[in-house]
Design a protein around this motif. Structure first.
Motif, PDB file in Angstrom:
ATOM      1  N   GLU A 248       0.838  -1.222   0.000  1.00 15.53           N
ATOM      2  CA  GLU A 248       0.000   0.000   0.000  1.00 15.53           C
ATOM      3  C   GLU A 248       0.862   1.258   0.000  1.00 15.53           C
ATOM      4  O   GLU A 248       0.464   2.317  -0.486  1.00 15.53           O
ATOM      5  N   ARG A 249       2.095   1.132   0.510  1.00 15.52           N
ATOM      6  CA  ARG A 249       3.024   2.276   0.462  1.00 15.52           C
ATOM      7  C   ARG A 249       4.079   2.094  -0.636  1.00 15.52           C
ATOM      8  O   ARG A 249       5.088   2.800  -0.657  1.00 15.52           O
ATOM      9  N   LEU A 250       3.818   1.108  -1.527  1.00 18.50           N
ATOM     10  CA  LEU A 250       4.717   0.834  -2.661  1.00 18.50           C
ATOM     11  C   LEU A 250       6.156   0.617  -2.191  1.00 18.50           C
ATOM     12  O   LEU A 250       7.113   1.112  -2.788  1.00 18.50           O
ATOM     13  N   THR A 251       6.271  -0.144  -1.106  1.00 22.93           N
ATOM     14  CA  THR A 251       7.579  -0.336  -0.487  1.00 22.93           C
ATOM     15  C   THR A 251       7.869  -1.822  -0.291  1.00 22.93           C
ATOM     16  O   THR A 251       7.002  -2.557   0.196  1.00 22.93           O
ATOM     17  N   PHE A 252       9.053  -2.236  -0.719  1.00 28.47           N
ATOM     18  CA  PHE A 252       9.518  -3.596  -0.409  1.00 28.47           C
ATOM     19  C   PHE A 252      11.014  -3.536  -0.187  1.00 28.47           C
ATOM     20  O   PHE A 252      11.774  -3.178  -1.089  1.00 28.47           O
ATOM     21  N   ARG A 253      11.426  -3.845   1.031  1.00 29.30           N
ATOM     22  CA  ARG A 253      12.848  -3.779   1.365  1.00 29.30           C
ATOM     23  C   ARG A 253      13.266  -5.009   2.129  1.00 29.30           C
ATOM     24  O   ARG A 253      12.487  -5.577   2.879  1.00 29.30           O
ATOM     25  N   VAL A 254      14.517  -5.398   1.936  1.00 26.66           N
ATOM     26  CA  VAL A 254      15.064  -6.555   2.638  1.00 26.66           C
ATOM     27  C   VAL A 254      16.214  -6.095   3.523  1.00 26.66           C
ATOM     28  O   VAL A 254      17.109  -5.360   3.072  1.00 26.66           O
ATOM     29  N   ASN A 255      16.157  -6.539   4.768  1.00 25.46           N
ATOM     30  CA  ASN A 255      17.216  -6.189   5.714  1.00 25.46           C
ATOM     31  C   ASN A 255      18.507  -6.911   5.339  1.00 25.46           C
ATOM     32  O   ASN A 255      18.541  -8.134   5.210  1.00 25.46           O
TER      33      ASN A 255
ATOM     34  N   TRP B 193      19.074  -1.507   4.545  1.00 22.19           N
ATOM     35  CA  TRP B 193      18.043  -2.091   3.689  1.00 22.19           C
ATOM     36  C   TRP B 193      18.450  -2.163   2.223  1.00 22.19           C
ATOM     37  O   TRP B 193      19.075  -1.247   1.705  1.00 22.19           O
ATOM     38  N   SER B 194      18.064  -3.249   1.564  1.00 20.58           N
ATOM     39  CA  SER B 194      18.172  -3.344   0.111  1.00 20.58           C
ATOM     40  C   SER B 194      16.796  -3.092  -0.493  1.00 20.58           C
ATOM     41  O   SER B 194      15.772  -3.442   0.103  1.00 20.58           O
ATOM     42  N   GLU B 195      16.776  -2.528  -1.691  1.00 15.38           N
ATOM     43  CA  GLU B 195      15.554  -2.009  -2.308  1.00 15.38           C
ATOM     44  C   GLU B 195      15.082  -2.978  -3.388  1.00 15.38           C
ATOM     45  O   GLU B 195      15.819  -3.242  -4.337  1.00 15.38           O
ATOM     46  N   LEU B 196      13.873  -3.504  -3.233  1.00 20.87           N
ATOM     47  CA  LEU B 196      13.339  -4.449  -4.226  1.00 20.87           C
ATOM     48  C   LEU B 196      11.939  -4.043  -4.697  1.00 20.87           C
ATOM     49  O   LEU B 196      11.026  -4.854  -4.703  1.00 20.87           O
ATOM     50  N   SER B 197      11.798  -2.808  -5.133  1.00 18.04           N
ATOM     51  CA  SER B 197      10.452  -2.313  -5.440  1.00 18.04           C
ATOM     52  C   SER B 197      10.145  -2.195  -6.929  1.00 18.04           C
ATOM     53  O   SER B 197       9.080  -1.722  -7.300  1.00 18.04           O
ATOM     54  N   ARG B 198      11.046  -2.663  -7.791  1.00 22.24           N
ATOM     55  CA  ARG B 198      10.780  -2.493  -9.234  1.00 22.24           C
ATOM     56  C   ARG B 198       9.443  -3.126  -9.625  1.00 22.24           C
ATOM     57  O   ARG B 198       9.198  -4.287  -9.313  1.00 22.24           O
ATOM     58  N   GLY B 199       8.619  -2.319 -10.286  1.00 20.83           N
ATOM     59  CA  GLY B 199       7.338  -2.820 -10.803  1.00 20.83           C
ATOM     60  C   GLY B 199       6.218  -2.875  -9.782  1.00 20.83           C
ATOM     61  O   GLY B 199       5.096  -3.268 -10.119  1.00 20.83           O
TER      62      GLY B 199
ATOM     63  N   GLU C 227      29.842 -11.660  -5.474  1.00 23.82           N
ATOM     64  CA  GLU C 227      30.921 -11.461  -4.496  1.00 23.82           C
ATOM     65  C   GLU C 227      31.094  -9.970  -4.183  1.00 23.82           C
ATOM     66  O   GLU C 227      31.425  -9.605  -3.052  1.00 23.82           O
ATOM     67  N   CYS C 228      30.826  -9.117  -5.185  1.00 25.84           N
ATOM     68  CA  CYS C 228      30.850  -7.665  -4.928  1.00 25.84           C
ATOM     69  C   CYS C 228      29.731  -7.266  -3.978  1.00 25.84           C
ATOM     70  O   CYS C 228      29.911  -6.417  -3.111  1.00 25.84           O
ATOM     71  N   VAL C 229      28.551  -7.880  -4.173  1.00 26.35           N
ATOM     72  CA  VAL C 229      27.436  -7.597  -3.258  1.00 26.35           C
ATOM     73  C   VAL C 229      27.839  -7.982  -1.835  1.00 26.35           C
ATOM     74  O   VAL C 229      27.678  -7.205  -0.894  1.00 26.35           O
ATOM     75  N   GLN C 230      28.391  -9.187  -1.704  1.00 21.58           N
ATOM     76  CA  GLN C 230      28.754  -9.660  -0.364  1.00 21.58           C
ATOM     77  C   GLN C 230      29.777  -8.723   0.272  1.00 21.58           C
ATOM     78  O   GLN C 230      29.729  -8.448   1.464  1.00 21.58           O
ATOM     79  N   SER C 231      30.674  -8.233  -0.543  1.00 20.31           N
ATOM     80  CA  SER C 231      31.685  -7.301  -0.056  1.00 20.31           C
ATOM     81  C   SER C 231      31.014  -6.006   0.429  1.00 20.31           C
ATOM     82  O   SER C 231      31.302  -5.511   1.525  1.00 20.31           O
ATOM     83  N   GLY C 232      30.103  -5.496  -0.378  1.00 26.21           N
ATOM     84  CA  GLY C 232      29.385  -4.277  -0.003  1.00 26.21           C
ATOM     85  C   GLY C 232      28.531  -4.457   1.241  1.00 26.21           C
ATOM     86  O   GLY C 232      28.287  -3.509   1.995  1.00 26.21           O
ATOM     87  N   LEU C 233      28.081  -5.700   1.459  1.00 21.02           N
ATOM     88  CA  LEU C 233      27.222  -5.974   2.619  1.00 21.02           C
ATOM     89  C   LEU C 233      27.933  -5.797   3.951  1.00 21.02           C
ATOM     90  O   LEU C 233      27.294  -5.782   4.999  1.00 21.02           O
ATOM     91  N   ARG C 234      29.267  -5.649   3.904  1.00 20.24           N
ATOM     92  CA  ARG C 234      29.972  -5.412   5.165  1.00 20.24           C
ATOM     93  C   ARG C 234      29.586  -4.072   5.798  1.00 20.24           C
ATOM     94  O   ARG C 234      29.927  -3.803   6.929  1.00 20.24           O
ATOM     95  N   THR C 235      28.853  -3.277   5.030  1.00 20.01           N
ATOM     96  CA  THR C 235      28.350  -2.003   5.585  1.00 20.01           C
ATOM     97  C   THR C 235      26.933  -2.158   6.148  1.00 20.01           C
ATOM     98  O   THR C 235      26.234  -1.172   6.351  1.00 20.01           O
ATOM     99  N   TRP C 236      26.517  -3.388   6.402  1.00 19.71           N
ATOM    100  CA  TRP C 236      25.115  -3.638   6.742  1.00 19.71           C
ATOM    101  C   TRP C 236      24.644  -2.879   7.981  1.00 19.71           C
ATOM    102  O   TRP C 236      23.465  -2.568   8.119  1.00 19.71           O
ATOM    103  N   GLN C 237      25.565  -2.554   8.859  1.00 20.02           N
ATOM    104  CA  GLN C 237      25.113  -1.835  10.060  1.00 20.02           C
ATOM    105  C   GLN C 237      24.804  -0.368   9.760  1.00 20.02           C
ATOM    106  O   GLN C 237      23.978   0.247  10.419  1.00 20.02           O
ATOM    107  N   GLU C 238      25.471   0.177   8.743  1.00 24.15           N
ATOM    108  CA  GLU C 238      25.215   1.575   8.374  1.00 24.15           C
ATOM    109  C   GLU C 238      24.102   1.678   7.339  1.00 24.15           C
ATOM    110  O   GLU C 238      23.266   2.571   7.380  1.00 24.15           O
ATOM    111  N   ILE C 239      24.134   0.753   6.345  1.00 27.39           N
ATOM    112  CA  ILE C 239      23.089   0.775   5.303  1.00 27.39           C
ATOM    113  C   ILE C 239      22.264  -0.484   5.511  1.00 27.39           C
ATOM    114  O   ILE C 239      22.660  -1.577   5.116  1.00 27.39           O
TER     115      ILE C 239
END
Ligand code: FES
Ligand SMILES: [Fe+2]
Lengths: 433, 160
Positions: free
Chosen positions: A12-19, A389-395, A375-387
């Protein structure tokens, strides 16, 4: 409104995010093993891998060593590969044919049906030791659909055919390319690790949004080889139309009009002029057997199917079966095989395998770049405490059909994942916090 | 004169240097126009490419396409390029005459990427060499890996 700590699902808020914690946390993985891998139907092998009585393959599935085998009367069984004496793995070869499996530690011998046949020095066991009760133990459940064998470690799980829900239609489409309805696994296994969370490969396996950028060199290769690529239609990113679709129970698919060639049965210049008559004949057989519409469905679409949680069947440049298991929160082991019609001619088989390698696999023109992306995603995920949520709202704001480059099908996976993790799909006791 | 081991060794070392230095166009120059490059799967190293799912099975067209790909900065798995170092040893002449030689050799390729553990690719080269003019050229290049599965070796995104 959802109250999950893992997924924000608010259409209803057009939002879908994954922690992002779900992709890095070993505690989440421990919970996944219990709530998902131990309660869902998990792919173990293809019926064609076992031909004669006594044939076996050993595999690790959900962390357990298993023996996928054919008994003396042809019955398929899946045993836990652990001696009933003091636990040693009984069968140590990856494949073969055996009338008996001998545990070398103290010499207990099991027959091909799993019965304990010989116990050296049996006299020393007490009178209440009942040899007939010490056969190799089977997994709680093993069932097949159209020769795809699955196991389930939950004795109370729903039947496989119910579990597969709408995925069955897409397995049927794959199997329909065989005139006899029999596909077979082709020898040669691609088995490799990716330093990434297993769920990233689920997403990647049917995420066509990444095709243009991640697979630019593969698209260039196709184009250079003479494949015609039309300019994308309005609202599209790719040369041909494709949709994303939910199939129930967390399964989902992308279902695309083919532009990249199909060994069954859509010729592209890469196959060579000489292949034209044979591909036309394969096509004619499909039409005669299935009718124009169904034949076109089989030959002119390519589909990437995810069977929740960890089986991918890609029916594209070839048919690939790919399954993967977590080793750690940031590491998985992938196993991939090629599948083809049992009655395929030698030349068609060679073409199928060649076509497979143009895209898929650890030496293909595309898969290595997927591995690098994950593997780049996994590397970037080391910032999980600062960032967080991942954004999955396409469509998400579209009514009706969503594209293969949207994320509806990814959301279908994550919704089911969240239901399992929030304890909505099993009767397991809640984890101690 | 039949092709001798000393000449074969010189050739193998020169080829290894070109690959380690990513001089891929120069490397292409070492191949005959009908060269094939193949890496069989770890579990069926002796299966035929026509009925076995390989890791790599390239004819000359695809070898050239592979080089085009590897030179692009969109070959993400190899951008930036891995550093590799090849050690080649135990060179054996399986058969040879004046114009061709079948040779085998052992190799270790160390592969380095940023922030990664070293990956060690160990195996055997099975090459067919042909005399073209006064040079040797590669007519067949089969690379067999000893690992039971690729596992932590991951992808074979560079030329083995
Ligand atoms: S553990 Fe198998 S015979 Fe003892
Ligand atoms: Fe991809």
């Amino acid at each position: 409104m959802s109250t999950s700590p893992y997924v924000i699902d608010e259409p209803e808020r057009l939002t879908f995010r994954v922690n992002r914690r779900t992709l890095v946390d070993e505690q989440v993985l421990a919970e996944e093993r219990r709530r998902i891998f131990d309660t869902c139907w998990i792919y173990v092998g293809h019926d064609s891998e076992l031909r004669a009585p006594g044939d076996f393959r050993t595999r690790t599935v959900c962390g357990r060593p298993l023996i996928f085998s054919k008994g003396s009367n042809g019955e398929v069984r899946v045993f836990l590969n652990s001696c009933r004496h003091r636990a040693a793995t009984v069968c140590r070869e990856s494949e073969g044919n055996a009338k008996r499996h001998v545990c070398f530690y103290h010499g207990w011998v099991y027959d091909a049906d799993g019965n304990l046949a010989i116990v050296p020095g049996k006299e020393s066991y007490p009178p209440n030791f009942d040899q007939s009760k010490f056969g190799l133990q089977q997994v709680p459940r093993a069932e097949q659909y159209r020769d795809f064998w699955f196991v389930n470690f939950d004795p109370n799980a729903m039947p496989l055919t119910d579990y597969l829900a709408g995925a069955k239609e897409y397995i049927d489409l794959v199997v329909d390319q065989s005139p006899s309805g029999k596909m077979e696994l082709i020898q040669g296994t691609q088995e490799y690790d990716i330093a990434a969370n297993w769920k990233l490969l689920v997403e990647n396996s049917f995420d066509d949004y990444h095709l243009l950028s991640t697979h630019a060199t593969w698209l260039k290769y196709l184009k250079d080889s003479g494949v015609e690529m039309q300019a994308p239609a309005a609202g599209h990113l790719l040369p041909a139309h494709g949709i994303g679709k939910e199939l129930g129970n967390g399964h989902a698919v992308i279902d695309n009009i083919n532009f990249r060639g199909r060994p069954v049965a859509r010729w592209i210049p890469l196959y060579g002029e000489a292949a034209k008559p044979e591909i036309a004949a394969i096509r004619a057989e499909l039409v005669a057997r299935l009718g124009e519409d169904r034949a076109a469905r089989v030959a002119d679409t390519n589909r990437n199917l995810v069977v929740f949680p960890n089986l991918v069947i890609n029916d594209g440049s070839a048919v690939t079966i790919r399954t993967f298991h977590p080793i750690a929160a940031d590491k998985m082991r992938v196993t991939a095989w090629a599948l083809g019609p049992q009655e395929e001619s030698a030349s068609a088989r060679a073409r199928r395998l060649d076509s497979f390698l143009t895209f898929y696999g650890p030496g293909g023109f595309a898969t290595p770049d997927d591995v690098e992306a994950l593997e780049c995603v996994q590397s970037g995920l080391r910032t999980w405490q600062e960032i967080q949520w991942s954004e999955l709202s396409r469509g998400i704001d579209k009514t009706g059909e969503q594209l293969n480059t949207d994320e509806l099908h990814l959301r279908a996976f994550w919704r089911q994942w969240d239901k399992h993790m929030m304890g909505g799909l099993d009767s397991l006791p809640k984890a101690a916090e | 004169m039949t092709i001798a081991r000393s000449e074969v060794e010189d050739f193998l070392y020169a080829e290894a240097a070109l690959l380690d230095e990513w001089r891929l166009d120069d490397w292409l120059g070492l191949l005959t126009p009908d060269c094939v490059y193949r890496v069989p799967p770890n579990d069926k190293p002796d299966g035929a490419a026509a009925n076995t799912l390989y890791i790599i099975s390239d004819d000359m067209e695809r070898i050239k396409a592979r080089i085009v790909r590897l030179k692009s900065r969109n070959a993400h798995a190899e951008y930036p390029h891995s550093r590799t170092r090849r050690l080649i040893t135990n060179v054996r002449i399986v058969a040879s005459d004046e114009v061709s030689a079948t040779v085998a050799a052992n190799f270790v390729i160390y592969r380095f990427r940023r922030e990664e553990k070293i990956r060690e690719y160990v195996g055997t080269y099975h090459f067919k060499l042909a005399r073209v003019g006064k040079d040797l050229k590669l007519a067949e290049r089969i690379v067999k890996l000893d690992a039971m599965e690729l596992a932590s070796l991951g992808s074979v995104s560079f030329i083995l």
